[in-house]
Design a protein around this motif. Structure first.
Motif, PDB file in Angstrom:
ATOM      1  N   ALA A 263     -15.439 -42.127  16.829  1.00 57.81           N
ATOM      2  CA  ALA A 263     -14.209 -41.689  17.167  1.00 57.81           C
ATOM      3  C   ALA A 263     -14.836 -40.615  16.880  1.00 57.81           C
ATOM      4  O   ALA A 263     -13.976 -39.247  17.518  1.00 57.81           O
ATOM      5  CB  ALA A 263     -13.238 -42.174  15.274  1.00 57.81           C
ATOM      6  N   ILE A 264     -15.416 -39.779  16.404  1.00 61.80           N
ATOM      7  CA  ILE A 264     -15.305 -38.292  15.801  1.00 61.80           C
ATOM      8  C   ILE A 264     -16.478 -37.736  17.125  1.00 61.80           C
ATOM      9  O   ILE A 264     -16.322 -36.829  17.433  1.00 61.80           O
ATOM     10  CB  ILE A 264     -16.557 -38.140  14.174  1.00 61.80           C
ATOM     11  CG1 ILE A 264     -15.574 -38.454  12.754  1.00 61.80           C
ATOM     12  CG2 ILE A 264     -16.856 -36.813  14.769  1.00 61.80           C
ATOM     13  CD1 ILE A 264     -16.332 -38.465  12.044  1.00 61.80           C
ATOM     14  N   MET A 265     -17.834 -38.942  17.367  1.00 59.85           N
ATOM     15  CA  MET A 265     -18.018 -38.220  18.679  1.00 59.85           C
ATOM     16  C   MET A 265     -16.903 -38.140  20.327  1.00 59.85           C
ATOM     17  O   MET A 265     -17.861 -37.421  21.046  1.00 59.85           O
ATOM     18  CB  MET A 265     -19.444 -39.560  19.513  1.00 59.85           C
ATOM     19  CG  MET A 265     -20.275 -39.016  18.281  1.00 59.85           C
ATOM     20  SD  MET A 265     -21.699 -40.421  18.428  1.00 59.85           S
ATOM     21  CE  MET A 265     -22.503 -39.707  19.019  1.00 59.85           C
ATOM     22  N   GLY A 266     -16.094 -38.837  19.739  1.00 65.01           N
ATOM     23  CA  GLY A 266     -15.461 -39.234  21.345  1.00 65.01           C
ATOM     24  C   GLY A 266     -15.155 -39.745  22.325  1.00 65.01           C
ATOM     25  O   GLY A 266     -15.029 -39.563  23.466  1.00 65.01           O
ATOM     26  N   ILE A 267     -15.990 -40.807  21.870  1.00 65.05           N
ATOM     27  CA  ILE A 267     -16.499 -41.948  22.593  1.00 65.05           C
ATOM     28  C   ILE A 267     -14.883 -42.792  22.903  1.00 65.05           C
ATOM     29  O   ILE A 267     -14.393 -43.474  23.952  1.00 65.05           O
ATOM     30  CB  ILE A 267     -18.016 -43.209  21.993  1.00 65.05           C
ATOM     31  CG1 ILE A 267     -18.651 -42.394  22.113  1.00 65.05           C
ATOM     32  CG2 ILE A 267     -17.911 -43.900  22.895  1.00 65.05           C
ATOM     33  CD1 ILE A 267     -19.974 -42.584  21.849  1.00 65.05           C
ATOM     34  N   LEU A 268     -14.554 -42.898  21.758  1.00 59.38           N
ATOM     35  CA  LEU A 268     -13.314 -43.714  21.302  1.00 59.38           C
ATOM     36  C   LEU A 268     -11.748 -42.402  21.261  1.00 59.38           C
ATOM     37  O   LEU A 268     -12.388 -41.036  20.410  1.00 59.38           O
ATOM     38  CB  LEU A 268     -13.042 -43.924  20.249  1.00 59.38           C
ATOM     39  CG  LEU A 268     -12.944 -45.255  19.524  1.00 59.38           C
ATOM     40  CD1 LEU A 268     -13.024 -45.982  18.360  1.00 59.38           C
ATOM     41  CD2 LEU A 268     -12.171 -46.315  20.832  1.00 59.38           C
ATOM     42  N   LYS A 269     -11.191 -42.585  22.253  1.00 63.22           N
ATOM     43  CA  LYS A 269      -9.985 -41.108  22.269  1.00 63.22           C
ATOM     44  C   LYS A 269      -8.859 -41.413  21.944  1.00 63.22           C
ATOM     45  O   LYS A 269      -8.564 -42.363  21.185  1.00 63.22           O
ATOM     46  CB  LYS A 269      -9.559 -41.262  24.029  1.00 63.22           C
ATOM     47  CG  LYS A 269     -10.750 -40.780  25.025  1.00 63.22           C
ATOM     48  CD  LYS A 269     -10.188 -40.097  26.032  1.00 63.22           C
ATOM     49  CE  LYS A 269     -11.443 -40.146  26.655  1.00 63.22           C
ATOM     50  NZ  LYS A 269     -12.140 -40.948  27.338  1.00 63.22           N
TER      51      LYS A 269
ATOM     52  N   GLU B  68      -1.360 -48.265  14.979  1.00 63.99           N
ATOM     53  CA  GLU B  68      -1.794 -47.563  13.951  1.00 63.99           C
ATOM     54  C   GLU B  68      -2.884 -47.572  14.191  1.00 63.99           C
ATOM     55  O   GLU B  68      -3.979 -46.399  13.725  1.00 63.99           O
ATOM     56  CB  GLU B  68      -1.681 -48.652  12.892  1.00 63.99           C
ATOM     57  CG  GLU B  68      -0.098 -48.295  12.545  1.00 63.99           C
ATOM     58  CD  GLU B  68       0.202 -49.832  11.192  1.00 63.99           C
ATOM     59  OE1 GLU B  68      -1.149 -50.135  10.428  1.00 63.99           O
ATOM     60  OE2 GLU B  68       1.425 -50.054  10.591  1.00 63.99           O
ATOM     61  N   ALA B  69      -3.641 -47.791  14.994  1.00 61.46           N
ATOM     62  CA  ALA B  69      -5.511 -48.108  15.118  1.00 61.46           C
ATOM     63  C   ALA B  69      -6.025 -47.152  16.361  1.00 61.46           C
ATOM     64  O   ALA B  69      -6.561 -46.854  16.147  1.00 61.46           O
ATOM     65  CB  ALA B  69      -5.548 -49.225  15.299  1.00 61.46           C
ATOM     66  N   ARG B  70      -4.858 -46.472  16.782  1.00 64.80           N
ATOM     67  CA  ARG B  70      -5.501 -45.729  18.306  1.00 64.80           C
ATOM     68  C   ARG B  70      -6.260 -44.325  18.047  1.00 64.80           C
ATOM     69  O   ARG B  70      -5.746 -43.769  16.995  1.00 64.80           O
ATOM     70  CB  ARG B  70      -4.165 -45.080  18.314  1.00 64.80           C
ATOM     71  CG  ARG B  70      -3.389 -46.111  19.563  1.00 64.80           C
ATOM     72  CD  ARG B  70      -1.991 -45.924  20.202  1.00 64.80           C
ATOM     73  NE  ARG B  70      -2.242 -44.677  20.864  1.00 64.80           N
ATOM     74  CZ  ARG B  70      -1.010 -44.125  21.566  1.00 64.80           C
ATOM     75  NH1 ARG B  70       0.395 -44.473  21.552  1.00 64.80           N
ATOM     76  NH2 ARG B  70      -1.698 -43.645  22.517  1.00 64.80           N
ATOM     77  N   GLY B  71      -7.001 -44.363  18.016  1.00 58.41           N
ATOM     78  CA  GLY B  71      -8.069 -43.631  17.905  1.00 58.41           C
ATOM     79  C   GLY B  71      -9.292 -44.391  17.206  1.00 58.41           C
ATOM     80  O   GLY B  71      -9.504 -43.195  16.136  1.00 58.41           O
TER      81      GLY B  71
ATOM     82  N   MET C  13      -6.061 -54.716  24.499  1.00 53.37           N
ATOM     83  CA  MET C  13      -7.633 -54.786  24.713  1.00 53.37           C
ATOM     84  C   MET C  13      -7.576 -53.550  25.536  1.00 53.37           C
ATOM     85  O   MET C  13      -8.214 -53.240  25.359  1.00 53.37           O
ATOM     86  CB  MET C  13      -8.254 -55.339  24.250  1.00 53.37           C
ATOM     87  CG  MET C  13      -8.450 -56.228  22.991  1.00 53.37           C
ATOM     88  SD  MET C  13      -9.086 -57.698  22.680  1.00 53.37           S
ATOM     89  CE  MET C  13     -10.887 -57.473  23.367  1.00 53.37           C
ATOM     90  N   GLU C  14      -7.066 -54.403  27.093  1.00 55.85           N
ATOM     91  CA  GLU C  14      -7.281 -53.555  27.994  1.00 55.85           C
ATOM     92  C   GLU C  14      -5.953 -51.587  28.141  1.00 55.85           C
ATOM     93  O   GLU C  14      -6.896 -51.476  28.531  1.00 55.85           O
ATOM     94  CB  GLU C  14      -5.620 -54.596  29.123  1.00 55.85           C
ATOM     95  CG  GLU C  14      -6.624 -54.521  30.609  1.00 55.85           C
ATOM     96  CD  GLU C  14      -7.933 -54.357  31.181  1.00 55.85           C
ATOM     97  OE1 GLU C  14      -9.066 -54.956  30.311  1.00 55.85           O
ATOM     98  OE2 GLU C  14      -8.769 -53.238  31.381  1.00 55.85           O
ATOM     99  N   ASP C  15      -4.865 -52.199  27.709  1.00 55.80           N
ATOM    100  CA  ASP C  15      -4.348 -51.194  27.477  1.00 55.80           C
ATOM    101  C   ASP C  15      -4.900 -49.913  27.228  1.00 55.80           C
ATOM    102  O   ASP C  15      -4.294 -48.801  27.272  1.00 55.80           O
ATOM    103  CB  ASP C  15      -2.947 -51.091  27.346  1.00 55.80           C
ATOM    104  CG  ASP C  15      -1.885 -52.770  28.373  1.00 55.80           C
ATOM    105  OD1 ASP C  15      -2.488 -53.134  29.109  1.00 55.80           O
ATOM    106  OD2 ASP C  15      -0.671 -52.861  27.868  1.00 55.80           O
ATOM    107  N   LEU C  16      -5.434 -50.310  25.972  1.00 59.52           N
ATOM    108  CA  LEU C  16      -5.889 -49.397  24.531  1.00 59.52           C
ATOM    109  C   LEU C  16      -7.323 -48.776  24.747  1.00 59.52           C
ATOM    110  O   LEU C  16      -7.499 -49.125  23.903  1.00 59.52           O
ATOM    111  CB  LEU C  16      -5.099 -49.454  22.941  1.00 59.52           C
ATOM    112  CG  LEU C  16      -3.884 -49.612  23.169  1.00 59.52           C
ATOM    113  CD1 LEU C  16      -2.702 -49.757  21.463  1.00 59.52           C
ATOM    114  CD2 LEU C  16      -2.877 -47.845  23.806  1.00 59.52           C
ATOM    115  N   ARG C  17      -6.912 -49.401  25.851  1.00 57.44           N
ATOM    116  CA  ARG C  17      -9.488 -49.526  25.715  1.00 57.44           C
ATOM    117  C   ARG C  17     -10.111 -48.298  25.499  1.00 57.44           C
ATOM    118  O   ARG C  17     -10.826 -48.242  24.788  1.00 57.44           O
ATOM    119  CB  ARG C  17      -9.415 -50.682  26.699  1.00 57.44           C
ATOM    120  CG  ARG C  17      -9.727 -49.926  28.146  1.00 57.44           C
ATOM    121  CD  ARG C  17     -10.312 -50.101  29.606  1.00 57.44           C
ATOM    122  NE  ARG C  17      -9.486 -49.685  30.772  1.00 57.44           N
ATOM    123  CZ  ARG C  17      -9.196 -49.289  31.618  1.00 57.44           C
ATOM    124  NH1 ARG C  17      -8.584 -50.473  30.859  1.00 57.44           N
ATOM    125  NH2 ARG C  17      -8.853 -49.112  32.446  1.00 57.44           N
TER     126      ARG C  17
END
Ligand SMILES: Nc1ncnc2c1ncn2[C@@H]1O[C@H](COP(=O)(O)OP(=O)(O)OP(=O)(O)O)[C@@H](O)[C@H]1O
Ligand SMILES: [Mg+2]
Length: 309
Positions: free
Chosen positions: A71-77, A114-117, A149-153
């Protein structure tokens, strides 16, 4: 960026496979950015992972650190900007099945939102395909998970954890699952030397110092307990140390003016070893040999079944 979580993961004893996977994902991300700068095509990578392994092998610990680092590295938006807390949302079968049909899917959707990011962590994921539970509603829940999993990948990394055999069945329970969980990481049982290193880290984090005899007895105790049912790897180590710290408190409270050393050291008096359970040196060596042979066998098997769970 993300360095703290990565450093924390880096210094944890063992966990070689997850460290390797994380390194690959980070390098892929870096190279993708470089390729984009040079006008080359880039692809997104699937971050979802399956963690297999026995209790106490560090699956939850690793999941938190990996999520934080990505998350912090921006790999997860992340939908929010700034330094808000990185979400780590756990989903347990029991949380969603008590709901009425339809509500379970809504509950899953809410958790993913809730888990976005951050991370959705599904512990004991195979509970969703357990024969005892309500099949129809569980199938729908798994289908909803696959869809989300697909929509919020790009924003949510799903980590499903559990024992190897059951996780294989879970992945086969829905045709979409196996292809979406492209990374499977096995967390092997810790060896006794790994557990001693873990104990040393846990104690130094708490400002305690074990002496040689303490560590020697701890190793003996771990050798005799590690093959028993219910052994919890690093969790068992933590429990033994907590018991030892209590024993040390009782011992030190008898000393009129304890010094800093008295207050810090754990000695052979601070560890409980059931007399009949101490193994002889020969028995310990035999166990160590068995463990090495077992590990060699595992590695050979892994080479044979490379890529399959
Ligand atoms: N490599 C390690 N170094 C230091 N502490 C560790 C390590 N692995 C696990 N621990 C500690 O051991 C305890 C159990 O770890 P964790 O909860 O991550 O295991 P788990 O695999 O998720 O277990 P379970 O399958 O029972 O959920 C935690 O207190 C954790 O901090
Ligand atoms: Mg766990």
């Amino acid at each position: 960026m993300g360095v703290k979580a990565l450093q924390q993961l880096g210094v944890l004893p063992g966990m070689l496979e997850i460290k390797k996977q994380v390194e690959q994902i980070i390098q892929f991300h870096r190279v993708s950015k470089l390729r984009a700068q040079k006008g080359l095509k880039t692809q997104s990578q699937s971050l979802h992972m399956v963690f297999t392994g026995s209790p106490g092998t560090g699956k939850t610990t690793a999941a938190r650190l990996v999520g934080e680092a990505f998350a912090i590295m921006g790999i997860l938006k992340s939908p929010q900007k700034g330094n808000s807390k990185i979400p780590f949302i756990e989903i347990h079968h029991a949380d969603v099945t008590s709901k009425f049909v339809g509500d379970a899917e809504k509950a899953i959707k809410k958790k993913f939102n809730e888990a976005r990011g951050g991370v959705v962590f599904i512990d004991e994921a195979y509970a969703f395909i357990d024969g005892d539970s309500n099949h129809k509603s569980d199938d729908k829940v798994v289908a909803a998970i696959v869809q989300l999993m697909e929509d919020l990948r790009e924003e949510v990394m799903v980590i499903a954890a559990g024992y190897s055999a059951e996780m294989g069945k879970f992945l086969d329970s829905n045709p979409g699952l196996r292809s979406r969980f492209s990374n499977t990481v096995h967390f092997p049982d810790y060896s006794v030397p790994d557990m001693i290193r873990i104990a040393q880290t846990m104690l130094s984090d708490r400002d305690y110092r074990p002496d040689h005899e303490f560590l020697d007895l701890l190793a003996k105790r771990l050798w005799s307990e590690k093959d028993k049912n219910g052994f919890g790897n690093a969790r068992t180590v933590r429990n033994i140390l907590e018991q030892s710290i209590r024993m040390q408190s009782v011992r030190v409270s008898q000393i009129p003016s304890p010094t800093r050393e008295d207050l810090s050291f754990l000695t052979k008096l601070d560890i409980q070893i059931p007399e009949q359970e101490i193994l002889s040196e020969k028995e310990i060596l035999q166990k160590a040999m068995q463990q090495i042979q077992g590990r060699l066998f595992e590695l050979e098997l892994k080479e044979l079944t490379a890529g399959k769970l």
